[in-house]
Write a protein that holds these residues in place. Structure first.
Motif, PDB file in Angstrom:
ATOM      1  N   LYS A 264     -62.440  31.025  33.281  1.00 36.72           N
ATOM      2  CA  LYS A 264     -61.788  29.458  33.802  1.00 36.72           C
ATOM      3  C   LYS A 264     -60.608  28.913  33.146  1.00 36.72           C
ATOM      4  CE  LYS A 264     -63.548  25.332  35.701  1.00 36.72           C
ATOM      5  NZ  LYS A 264     -62.767  24.744  35.253  1.00 36.72           N
ATOM      6  N   PRO A 265     -60.181  29.097  32.234  1.00 37.86           N
ATOM      7  CA  PRO A 265     -59.018  28.839  31.111  1.00 37.86           C
ATOM      8  C   PRO A 265     -58.017  29.882  31.682  1.00 37.86           C
ATOM      9  CG  PRO A 265     -60.523  29.098  29.373  1.00 37.86           C
ATOM     10  CD  PRO A 265     -61.306  29.292  30.475  1.00 37.86           C
ATOM     11  N   SER A 266     -58.136  31.299  32.391  1.00 34.45           N
ATOM     12  CA  SER A 266     -57.025  31.770  32.749  1.00 34.45           C
ATOM     13  C   SER A 266     -56.518  31.140  34.253  1.00 34.45           C
ATOM     14  CB  SER A 266     -57.270  33.241  32.954  1.00 34.45           C
ATOM     15  OG  SER A 266     -57.321  33.733  31.580  1.00 34.45           O
ATOM     16  N   SER A 267     -57.767  31.183  34.497  1.00 34.61           N
ATOM     17  CA  SER A 267     -57.507  30.526  36.219  1.00 34.61           C
ATOM     18  C   SER A 267     -56.304  29.226  36.493  1.00 34.61           C
ATOM     19  CB  SER A 267     -58.915  30.359  36.670  1.00 34.61           C
ATOM     20  OG  SER A 267     -58.997  29.496  38.384  1.00 34.61           O
ATOM     21  N   MET A 552     -70.010  35.576  38.677  1.00 31.12           N
ATOM     22  CA  MET A 552     -69.448  33.579  39.133  1.00 31.12           C
ATOM     23  C   MET A 552     -68.424  33.725  38.694  1.00 31.12           C
ATOM     24  SD  MET A 552     -72.276  31.552  39.627  1.00 31.12           S
ATOM     25  CE  MET A 552     -71.511  29.891  38.823  1.00 31.12           C
ATOM     26  N   PRO A 553     -67.226  33.527  39.632  1.00 31.25           N
ATOM     27  CA  PRO A 553     -65.467  34.143  39.401  1.00 31.25           C
ATOM     28  C   PRO A 553     -65.675  32.555  39.178  1.00 31.25           C
ATOM     29  CG  PRO A 553     -65.980  33.327  42.175  1.00 31.25           C
ATOM     30  CD  PRO A 553     -67.186  33.280  41.217  1.00 31.25           C
ATOM     31  N   PRO A 554     -64.156  32.920  38.375  1.00 30.66           N
ATOM     32  CA  PRO A 554     -64.120  31.652  37.269  1.00 30.66           C
ATOM     33  C   PRO A 554     -63.510  30.176  38.657  1.00 30.66           C
ATOM     34  CG  PRO A 554     -61.993  33.452  37.335  1.00 30.66           C
ATOM     35  CD  PRO A 554     -63.445  34.021  37.737  1.00 30.66           C
ATOM     36  N   GLN A 555     -63.678  30.374  39.846  1.00 33.14           N
ATOM     37  CA  GLN A 555     -62.928  28.970  40.567  1.00 33.14           C
ATOM     38  C   GLN A 555     -63.885  29.546  42.179  1.00 33.14           C
ATOM     39  OE1 GLN A 555     -59.422  28.902  42.880  1.00 33.14           O
ATOM     40  NE2 GLN A 555     -58.978  28.364  41.039  1.00 33.14           N
ATOM     41  N   LEU A 556     -64.519  29.251  42.632  1.00 32.24           N
ATOM     42  CA  LEU A 556     -65.600  28.813  43.304  1.00 32.24           C
ATOM     43  C   LEU A 556     -64.585  28.997  44.393  1.00 32.24           C
ATOM     44  CD1 LEU A 556     -68.491  30.263  44.050  1.00 32.24           C
ATOM     45  CD2 LEU A 556     -69.129  27.958  43.875  1.00 32.24           C
ATOM     46  N   ARG A 557     -64.305  29.823  45.525  1.00 32.54           N
ATOM     47  CA  ARG A 557     -63.531  29.515  47.195  1.00 32.54           C
ATOM     48  C   ARG A 557     -64.506  29.335  48.266  1.00 32.54           C
ATOM     49  NH1 ARG A 557     -58.291  33.599  45.210  1.00 32.54           N
ATOM     50  NH2 ARG A 557     -57.696  32.271  43.509  1.00 32.54           N
ATOM     51  N   PHE A 558     -63.988  28.342  48.529  1.00 34.60           N
ATOM     52  CA  PHE A 558     -64.747  27.912  50.076  1.00 34.60           C
ATOM     53  C   PHE A 558     -64.593  29.497  50.377  1.00 34.60           C
ATOM     54  CE2 PHE A 558     -64.141  27.966  54.747  1.00 34.60           C
ATOM     55  CZ  PHE A 558     -65.591  26.396  55.004  1.00 34.60           C
ATOM     56  N   GLU A 559     -63.767  30.337  51.025  1.00 34.75           N
ATOM     57  CA  GLU A 559     -64.497  31.251  51.356  1.00 34.75           C
ATOM     58  C   GLU A 559     -65.556  32.479  51.034  1.00 34.75           C
ATOM     59  OE1 GLU A 559     -61.598  30.451  50.645  1.00 34.75           O
ATOM     60  OE2 GLU A 559     -60.666  32.964  50.132  1.00 34.75           O
ATOM     61  N   THR A 560     -66.138  31.745  49.264  1.00 33.93           N
ATOM     62  CA  THR A 560     -67.032  33.160  48.940  1.00 33.93           C
ATOM     63  C   THR A 560     -67.775  31.946  49.409  1.00 33.93           C
ATOM     64  OG1 THR A 560     -65.209  33.198  47.220  1.00 33.93           O
ATOM     65  CG2 THR A 560     -67.607  33.626  46.341  1.00 33.93           C
ATOM     66  N   VAL A 561     -68.287  30.459  49.275  1.00 33.39           N
ATOM     67  CA  VAL A 561     -69.352  30.455  49.645  1.00 33.39           C
ATOM     68  C   VAL A 561     -70.090  30.132  50.585  1.00 33.39           C
ATOM     69  CG1 VAL A 561     -70.277  27.620  49.960  1.00 33.39           C
ATOM     70  CG2 VAL A 561     -69.023  28.083  47.970  1.00 33.39           C
ATOM     71  N   ARG A 562     -68.927  30.454  51.643  1.00 35.21           N
ATOM     72  CA  ARG A 562     -69.024  30.471  53.752  1.00 35.21           C
ATOM     73  C   ARG A 562     -69.411  31.327  53.451  1.00 35.21           C
ATOM     74  NH1 ARG A 562     -63.883  31.463  56.588  1.00 35.21           N
ATOM     75  NH2 ARG A 562     -64.668  33.247  55.766  1.00 35.21           N
ATOM     76  N   ASN A 563     -69.346  32.631  52.557  1.00 39.28           N
ATOM     77  CA  ASN A 563     -69.471  34.388  53.620  1.00 39.28           C
ATOM     78  C   ASN A 563     -71.150  34.825  52.196  1.00 39.28           C
ATOM     79  OD1 ASN A 563     -67.726  34.961  54.358  1.00 39.28           O
ATOM     80  ND2 ASN A 563     -66.309  35.967  52.720  1.00 39.28           N
TER      81      ASN A 563
END
Ligand SMILES: Cc1ncc(C[n+]2csc(CCOP(=O)(O)OP(=O)(O)O)c2C)c(N)n1
Ligand SMILES: [Mg+2]
Length: 593
Positions: A264-267, A552-563
């Motif tokens: 997450k710090p990198s992101s 878990m990706p460092p940042q949860l993106r909308f498409e990931t949650v939707r998929n």
């Protein structure tokens, strides 16, 4: 009489300091086999279980040293089986030379046994490929292949018909058409950009208020210079996979890995920076870099072809990372406003707590993160680590804290399965005094690893430090792809494609004479690592891990949650377990704020 094959091997050893050649025999290279014999096996022929193990081990040699890795295979099927390892070297820009046999010159073009158009087969992977049709070519083809591999950091192949291998070697005669090549001479050149470009780069970096640095394998050997640059600029440093060991993780400004398997710090650093300095990296995923227009860019790369590919770079410095940073540093000012840096350090410290919390989450039977998290502080100095493609790469990239002096190898760009155990073999031969640890999924283990394990066990005795540890994550699943199916395609786990047959990894290793440990409870993880690391020989550490622990990706993106939601609605059998794990992880993450 000296045969062409003898001459070539001798030249590789004498002129190019090649000590060993990984390979597998066949009648297409019978001339070379005889030559190894007649040369008292110098350079040494290292027989492995499969040609791809030979090309992975040769690639590992080039990843763990500054030298060219060399492999050899027979015509037709042998050459074909080399390809994956050669492409791994090509895509990760490492120098590898392959010597490949071919049928006799008189049979070529007649659909002969094992006749494959080798130059055509090897063309795409090679920076240089040539067939030795006359003994007089032997000298310059060896020299040219080695020189090209070094100069291009790529793959070069020499195809030798078997009758030419057996033919008497001849010096080229002093005649029109002949050439007289030389062997190795001189070291790597200094490669530096123009001074005015350095000044322009420094202006941008000095003006930036929130500088992010991304390093890759080009920064290996530039540790001190990267650290000084980051210190002056008040920057944080993220690391692409191929550069993961280039800078130690115990420096407080190192944000760790980047991308889907990043931190997450990198992101956050990439999302918040106003200036980006990229050093020796061709990190492919631009969606984890700043948004176009957000940050001013400066890039250093030794290869001009890789500059400005991922992000618009205002100043493009073609140069060696260490030398260029050394020349740039005198132009950099010490940033007095340290708020960005202090905030990064705070976030990094917090992230380390998150990792510890995540590693302790319960799972059935074992949380894979715990396996890596417990290993990390126990790693011996100078350890060499390899990782395969799969979820193991996620946990490895996040939970291993690389220390000064350690080195790592992964198939960073081809992301091929099956490389980690062959890499461990190549690492061990290159550094027989160091502990080598491979992290492998059960799919990769079944694909190539169990074969390469025979080599690990077989060669263990000859090393000064015989310790090679192979960690297998037994999750019964081709887990990385299972997650990709869910998160990228919105499809549930498809049992027919994702399940793996059961295999007794530990028992199998025992049959090979290795020490074997099978761990399926959290409390046993650490003692088992201590036991493995105390054993002076090859060890297999089988960890029975939970396939439903989300990477878990460092940042949860909308498409990931939707998929993921789609996959669950379509009836993913593990939906409930995954949601439980994810909810626990999120709760812990929030609590450690
Ligand atoms: C040669 C090759 N085939 C297929 C893939 C696609 N792939 C990437 S990761 C993966 C699953 C790996 O499974 P495993 O080794 O069990 O590790 P896990 O993800 O379960 O930890 C697959 C099939 C690949 N990268 N390389
Ligand atoms: Mg698996």
């Amino acid at each position: 009489m000296t045969t062409v094959a003898e001459y070539m091997l001798h030249r590789l050893q004498e002129e190019w300091s090649v000590e060993r050649i990984y390979g597998y025999p066949g009648d297409g290279i019978s001339g070379f086999m005889g030559a190894f014999h007649d040369l008292d096996n110098e350079p040494e022929f290292i027989q492995v279980r499969h040609e791809v193990i030979a090309s992975y081990a040769a690639t590992a040699h080039s990843k763990f040293t500054d030298e060219v890795g060399v492999c050899i295979a027979t015509s037709g099927p042998g050459a074909i089986q080399l390809l994956n390892g050669l492409y791994d070297a090509k895509l990760d820009h490492r120098p590898v030379v392959a010597i490949v046999g071919q049928q006799k010159r008189v049979s070529l073009g007649s659909d002969w046994l094992q006749e494959v158009d080798l130059p055509a087969l090897l063309q795409d992977v090679s920076e240089f490929v040539q067939t030795c049709m006359a003994p007089e070519q032997a000298r310059h083809l060896v020299d040219r292949a080695m020189r090209t591999a070094i100069a291009t950091r790529g793959v070069a192949c020499v195809v030798v018909p078997v009758d030419v291998q057996h033919a008497e070697w001849e010096e080229p005669e002093r005649a029109h058409g002949s050439v007289f090549s030389s062997g190795a001479g001189g070291s790597a050149p200094r490669v530096l950009p123009e001074g005015e470009d350095l000044i322009r780069a420094a202006e941008i970096l000095n003006k930036g208020e929130r500088v992010a640095i991304l390093i890759g394998q080009g920064a290996i050997g530039a540790k001190a210079e990267v650290a000084v640059t980051a210190e002056l600029l008040g920057a944080g440093v993220a690391k692409a996979l191929n550069g993961i060991a280039a800078l130690p993780d115990d420096l407080p400004f190192v944000t760790g890995s980047i991308g889907l398997l990043g931190t997450k710090p990198s992101s956050d650093m990439m999302a918040g920076c106003d200036t980006l300095l990229m050093v020796g990296s061709n990190f492919p995923f631009a969606d984890w870099l700043p948004e176009e227009g957000q940050a001013r860019g400066v890039q250093i790369d030794i290869d001009g072809r890789h500059i400005g590919l991922r992000y618009p770079m205002e100043v493009q410095l073609v140069g060696d990372a260490r030398q260029t940073l050394e020349a740039l540093i005198p132009h950099l000012e010490h940033k007095t406003d340290r708020r960005w840096r202090e905030n990064l350090e705070k976030e990094i410290a917090r992230w380390k707590r998150v990792l510890a919390e995540r590693a302790n989450l319960p799972a059935d039977p074992l949380n894979p993160m715990r396996v890596f998290h417990e290993l990390s502080p126990l790693l011996p100095d100078g350890a060499l680590l390899t990782a395969d493609s799969g979820t193991s790469a996620n946990w490895w990239a996040r939970h291993i804290a690389f220390r000064d002096g350690m080195r790592a190898a992964i198939s960073g760009t081809l992301a091929t399965m099956g490389c980690a155990v062959p890499y461990a073999l190549g690492a061990k031969f290159a550094h027989p005094d160091r502990t080598v640890i491979a992290a492998v999924g059960d799919g990769a283990m079944q694909m190539i690893g169990i074969n390469a394990l025979i080599d690990v066990a077989h060669y263990a005795d000859r090393f000064e430090n015989p310790q090679t540890i192979v960690l297998v994550l037994n999750n019964g699943d081709l887990n990385e792809v299972t997650w990709e199916q869910r998160a990228m395609a919105g499809d549930p786990r498809f049992d027919a494609s994702q399940s793996l047959p059961a295999f007794p990894y530990a028992r199998y290793a025992e049959l090979l004479g290795m020490k074997a440990l099978r761990v399926d409870s959290p409390d046993a993880v650490k003692p088992a690592w201590e036991e493995a690391l105390a054993h002076p020989g090859p060890v297999l550490y089988e960890a029975v891990t939970d396939p439903n622990m989300p990477p878990m990706p460092p940042q949860l993106r909308f498409e990931t949650v939707r998929n993921m939601t789609r996959a669950f609605i379509k009836g993913d059998p593990a939906a409930r377990d995954i949601m439980r794990h994810a909810a626990r992880a999120v709760r812990k993450d929030l609590a450690s704020r």
